[in-house]
Design a protein around this motif. Structure first.
Motif, PDB file in Angstrom:
ATOM      1  N   CYS A 252      63.396 120.501 -50.110  1.00 57.54           N
ATOM      2  CA  CYS A 252      62.024 120.380 -49.503  1.00 57.54           C
ATOM      3  C   CYS A 252      61.748 119.290 -48.744  1.00 57.54           C
ATOM      4  CB  CYS A 252      61.326 121.181 -50.234  1.00 57.54           C
ATOM      5  SG  CYS A 252      61.954 120.599 -51.926  1.00 57.54           S
ATOM      6  N   THR A 253      60.227 119.477 -48.456  1.00 57.78           N
ATOM      7  CA  THR A 253      59.803 118.525 -47.684  1.00 57.78           C
ATOM      8  C   THR A 253      58.182 118.506 -48.104  1.00 57.78           C
ATOM      9  OG1 THR A 253      59.230 120.130 -45.553  1.00 57.78           O
ATOM     10  CG2 THR A 253      61.065 118.722 -45.350  1.00 57.78           C
ATOM     11  N   VAL A 254      57.251 117.790 -47.392  1.00 57.38           N
ATOM     12  CA  VAL A 254      56.256 118.238 -48.125  1.00 57.38           C
ATOM     13  C   VAL A 254      54.986 118.467 -46.762  1.00 57.38           C
ATOM     14  CG1 VAL A 254      53.726 116.426 -48.306  1.00 57.38           C
ATOM     15  CG2 VAL A 254      55.946 115.846 -49.454  1.00 57.38           C
ATOM     16  N   THR A 255      54.412 119.755 -47.804  1.00 54.39           N
ATOM     17  CA  THR A 255      53.955 121.121 -46.697  1.00 54.39           C
ATOM     18  C   THR A 255      54.411 121.522 -46.436  1.00 54.39           C
ATOM     19  OG1 THR A 255      53.040 119.480 -44.719  1.00 54.39           O
ATOM     20  CG2 THR A 255      51.386 119.126 -47.092  1.00 54.39           C
ATOM     21  N   GLY A 256      55.801 121.541 -45.548  1.00 58.12           N
ATOM     22  CA  GLY A 256      57.662 122.205 -45.373  1.00 58.12           C
ATOM     23  C   GLY A 256      57.425 121.616 -43.509  1.00 58.12           C
TER      24      GLY A 256
ATOM     25  N   GLU B  72      56.160 121.508 -52.572  1.00 56.69           N
ATOM     26  CA  GLU B  72      54.653 121.923 -53.833  1.00 56.69           C
ATOM     27  C   GLU B  72      54.579 123.372 -53.764  1.00 56.69           C
ATOM     28  OE1 GLU B  72      53.248 122.520 -49.017  1.00 56.69           O
ATOM     29  OE2 GLU B  72      53.932 120.287 -50.443  1.00 56.69           O
ATOM     30  N   GLU B  73      55.495 123.673 -52.981  1.00 49.78           N
ATOM     31  CA  GLU B  73      55.263 125.359 -53.150  1.00 49.78           C
ATOM     32  C   GLU B  73      56.452 125.653 -54.436  1.00 49.78           C
ATOM     33  OE1 GLU B  73      55.614 127.920 -49.879  1.00 49.78           O
ATOM     34  OE2 GLU B  73      53.957 126.993 -48.893  1.00 49.78           O
TER      35      GLU B  73
ATOM     36  N   VAL C 148      58.095 123.337 -55.932  1.00 49.99           N
ATOM     37  CA  VAL C 148      57.468 122.944 -57.525  1.00 49.99           C
ATOM     38  C   VAL C 148      56.655 124.006 -58.666  1.00 49.99           C
ATOM     39  CG1 VAL C 148      56.288 121.450 -58.873  1.00 49.99           C
ATOM     40  CG2 VAL C 148      58.377 120.647 -57.336  1.00 49.99           C
ATOM     41  N   VAL C 149      55.648 124.484 -57.264  1.00 47.78           N
ATOM     42  CA  VAL C 149      54.836 125.078 -58.703  1.00 47.78           C
ATOM     43  C   VAL C 149      55.889 126.862 -58.755  1.00 47.78           C
ATOM     44  CG1 VAL C 149      52.986 126.730 -58.240  1.00 47.78           C
ATOM     45  CG2 VAL C 149      53.077 124.317 -57.723  1.00 47.78           C
ATOM     46  N   ALA C 150      56.537 127.180 -57.834  1.00 48.70           N
ATOM     47  CA  ALA C 150      57.044 128.473 -57.299  1.00 48.70           C
ATOM     48  C   ALA C 150      57.950 128.343 -59.076  1.00 48.70           C
ATOM     49  CB  ALA C 150      58.116 128.684 -56.719  1.00 48.70           C
ATOM     50  N   ALA C 151      59.257 127.483 -59.203  1.00 48.21           N
ATOM     51  CA  ALA C 151      59.518 127.003 -60.359  1.00 48.21           C
ATOM     52  C   ALA C 151      58.847 127.188 -61.555  1.00 48.21           C
ATOM     53  CB  ALA C 151      60.767 125.814 -60.258  1.00 48.21           C
ATOM     54  N   GLY C 152      58.389 126.201 -61.673  1.00 42.14           N
ATOM     55  CA  GLY C 152      57.259 125.926 -62.636  1.00 42.14           C
ATOM     56  C   GLY C 152      56.249 127.241 -63.494  1.00 42.14           C
ATOM     57  N   LEU C 153      56.738 128.665 -62.707  1.00 42.52           N
ATOM     58  CA  LEU C 153      55.237 129.517 -63.211  1.00 42.52           C
ATOM     59  C   LEU C 153      56.067 130.029 -64.039  1.00 42.52           C
ATOM     60  CD1 LEU C 153      54.383 131.595 -59.893  1.00 42.52           C
ATOM     61  CD2 LEU C 153      52.256 129.556 -61.151  1.00 42.52           C
TER      62      LEU C 153
ATOM     63  N   PRO D 184      46.170 123.100 -42.998  1.00 43.24           N
ATOM     64  CA  PRO D 184      45.879 124.572 -42.758  1.00 43.24           C
ATOM     65  C   PRO D 184      45.211 124.597 -44.182  1.00 43.24           C
ATOM     66  CG  PRO D 184      48.388 124.765 -41.739  1.00 43.24           C
ATOM     67  CD  PRO D 184      47.782 123.128 -42.666  1.00 43.24           C
ATOM     68  N   ALA D 185      44.047 125.091 -43.959  1.00 40.19           N
ATOM     69  CA  ALA D 185      42.651 125.568 -44.870  1.00 40.19           C
ATOM     70  C   ALA D 185      43.614 126.600 -46.321  1.00 40.19           C
ATOM     71  CB  ALA D 185      41.988 126.030 -44.917  1.00 40.19           C
ATOM     72  N   THR D 186      44.698 127.094 -45.244  1.00 43.67           N
ATOM     73  CA  THR D 186      45.134 128.898 -46.188  1.00 43.67           C
ATOM     74  C   THR D 186      46.797 128.533 -46.920  1.00 43.67           C
ATOM     75  OG1 THR D 186      45.765 129.823 -44.214  1.00 43.67           O
ATOM     76  CG2 THR D 186      43.635 129.689 -45.466  1.00 43.67           C
ATOM     77  N   LYS D 187      47.117 127.008 -46.452  1.00 45.71           N
ATOM     78  CA  LYS D 187      47.897 125.832 -46.724  1.00 45.71           C
ATOM     79  C   LYS D 187      48.554 126.612 -48.395  1.00 45.71           C
ATOM     80  CE  LYS D 187      52.440 124.170 -46.470  1.00 45.71           C
ATOM     81  NZ  LYS D 187      52.422 124.817 -48.312  1.00 45.71           N
ATOM     82  N   PRO D 188      49.476 127.771 -48.842  1.00 43.76           N
ATOM     83  CA  PRO D 188      49.487 127.253 -49.989  1.00 43.76           C
ATOM     84  C   PRO D 188      49.670 126.083 -50.751  1.00 43.76           C
ATOM     85  CG  PRO D 188      51.411 128.681 -48.862  1.00 43.76           C
ATOM     86  CD  PRO D 188      50.084 128.355 -47.942  1.00 43.76           C
ATOM     87  N   VAL D 189      48.894 126.440 -51.721  1.00 46.16           N
ATOM     88  CA  VAL D 189      48.936 125.511 -53.470  1.00 46.16           C
ATOM     89  C   VAL D 189      48.139 123.917 -52.890  1.00 46.16           C
ATOM     90  CG1 VAL D 189      50.619 123.598 -54.936  1.00 46.16           C
ATOM     91  CG2 VAL D 189      51.493 126.500 -53.667  1.00 46.16           C
ATOM     92  N   VAL D 190      47.497 123.680 -51.933  1.00 48.14           N
ATOM     93  CA  VAL D 190      47.241 122.000 -51.503  1.00 48.14           C
ATOM     94  C   VAL D 190      46.358 122.656 -50.085  1.00 48.14           C
ATOM     95  CG1 VAL D 190      49.070 120.580 -52.133  1.00 48.14           C
ATOM     96  CG2 VAL D 190      49.036 121.974 -50.101  1.00 48.14           C
ATOM     97  N   GLY D 191      46.239 123.791 -49.895  1.00 43.80           N
ATOM     98  CA  GLY D 191      45.247 123.742 -48.632  1.00 43.80           C
ATOM     99  C   GLY D 191      44.091 124.164 -49.364  1.00 43.80           C
ATOM    100  N   CYS D 192      42.389 123.935 -48.303  1.00 39.81           N
ATOM    101  CA  CYS D 192      41.824 123.439 -49.272  1.00 39.81           C
ATOM    102  C   CYS D 192      40.904 124.955 -49.568  1.00 39.81           C
ATOM    103  CB  CYS D 192      40.420 123.052 -48.470  1.00 39.81           C
ATOM    104  SG  CYS D 192      40.129 123.686 -46.396  1.00 39.81           S
ATOM    105  N   HIS D 193      41.367 125.929 -49.443  1.00 39.14           N
ATOM    106  CA  HIS D 193      41.611 127.254 -49.422  1.00 39.14           C
ATOM    107  C   HIS D 193      42.392 127.931 -50.625  1.00 39.14           C
ATOM    108  CE1 HIS D 193      38.044 128.024 -45.273  1.00 39.14           C
ATOM    109  NE2 HIS D 193      37.912 126.931 -46.736  1.00 39.14           N
TER     110      HIS D 193
END
Length: 387
Positions: A228-232, A243-244, A246-251, A283-292
């Motif tokens: 994978c790559t940071v922010t895709g 980040e997606e 890592v989080v998806a595997a750990g949920l 992007p604000a709506t970027k999963p996991v790390v976006g500000c929204h």
């Protein structure tokens, strides 16, 4: 039940740099590599040594400063590339050479102009050459998701027999769907001696938005490494995002059984660093790390998270290095969120007052999408005046 260990290969410094307009010099790559190592990434693919003098220098520099994880260089199944990769990695404590060659009929006929049997021979020869330089060799049959299944298995077996320690399932053009990646991963696990000695990996592109789903599908069917790559960021629409994954595997979910070493609390800061280096706004709506990603604008959602954040948050912002979820006041907000904001600032307001203030805020928010603190204070002053 024990959780299955999944290694993470980050290729931000190689595939991520293939995104149009992104250039990372040796200094920037070394900084990112150190941050990835600190976060617990298992493998840093530092570049493509034969592609440029800058990449060669970056790999050499990273090999000297990153000691806790594997440092990898990509190489075509060409002797010059393999030798260049080995030279760039000569100071790495844990070196890996990553050899690739096209495996689909389209790639073999139109790009390589090679007969399938010659592709198998070339792949095996270059894996053997790479093994002469280091014990850790990854083999990628490029365009795996469009390859003939029987040929793909034969190619992978030949690479393993030649000494490959990782076989990588590649959805090079984002062509696959989860069921297909599951089938390919399962087929290779059955046909190739995948064991403690040989790991199955998965590398997916995001052309139709399925990179994460395809990656998780392959992992569920036997893949032990995710790339994978940071922010895709990456070629065309990019790759599965670090980040997606890592989080998806750990949920926490029934039967997930996945364990990654990467600390998700580093995800936001690494994403911000990658964004700065690439000169691309996150992007604000970027999963996991976006500000929204943890912002709530709906009154129903706001009411829920005020009572219990788990009602509308699968994970907490703090888990990925953020500062907590936020309530965004606007025309969709209700009295509960408004009261919570005011009381958080030490302001107590009665039922009549909160009703008047909510009505005024909704009217204003029809033209002003977000009501900030100073605007709310002014509205509160108006609403507090006697009728």
């Amino acid at each position: 039940m024990s959780r299955r260990r999944i290694a993470v290969l980050d290729t931000t410094l190689r595939d991520g740099e293939q995104a149009p307009g992104i250039v990372m010099g040796p200094d920037a790559k070394a900084e990112m590599a150190r941050r990835l190592e600190l976060a617990g990434v298992d493998v840093v693919e530092a570049g493509f040594a034969a592609s440029s003098s800058s990449d060669f220098e970056a790999i050499r520099r990273i090999s000297g400063c990153v000691r806790g994880c594997v440092v990898c260089s990509l190489a075509r199944a060409v002797g010059h590339d393999v030798r260049k990769a080995a030279k760039a990695l000569e100071f790495a404590r844990h070196p890996r050479i990553h050899v690739f060659i096209g495996s689909s009929r389209l790639h073999m006929e139109e790009k390589l102009r090679m007969h399938p049997l010659d592709v198998v021979d070339r792949a095996a020869a270059m894996v053997r050459l790479a093994r002469a330089y280091c014990d850790d060799v990854e083999f990628s049959p490029e365009d795996s998701s469009r390859a003939d299944p029987s040929f793909l298995c034969s190619l992978a077996r030949a690479a393993v027999e030649a000494g490959a320690t990782i076989v990588n399932v590649t959805d090079t053009v984002g062509h696959g769907i989860p069921e297909q990646l599951s089938d390919v991963a399962g087929m290779l696990c059955r046909s190739v001696p995948i064991s403690d000695r040989v790991t199955l990996s998965v590398h997916c592109h995001n052309d139709v938005g399925l990179a994460l789903a395809n990656t998780m599908a392959a992992i569920a069917c036997g893949a032990g490494q995710a790339e994978c790559t940071v922010t895709g960021i990456g070629e065309r629409a990019g790759n599965a995002a670090l980040e997606e994954v890592v989080v998806a595997a750990g949920l926490e979910r029934s039967g997930a059984g996945m364990d990654v070493r990467v600390d998700p609390r580093h995800m936001r800061s690494i994403a911000q660093l990658a964004s700065a280096i690439a000169r691309r706004r996150l992007p604000a709506t970027k999963p996991v790390v976006g500000c929204h990603a943890f912002a709530h604008a709906s009154g129903i959602h706001q009411d829920g998270v005020i009572k219990n954040r788990r009602t509308y948050e699968a994970l907490r912002a703090e888990d990925v290095g953020g500062r907590g979820g936020s309530i965004v006041l606007g025309k969709l907000s209700g009295a509960h969120a408004l009261r919570d904001r005011l009381e958080g600032g030490g302001v107590t307001i009665g039922a009549m007052g909160i009703h008047r203030l909510a009505t005024m805020m909704k009217g204003l928010a029809s033209n002003l999408p977000v009501v900030y603190g100073h605007t709310l204070a002014a509205l509160h002053a108006l609403a507090s005046r006697p009728c």
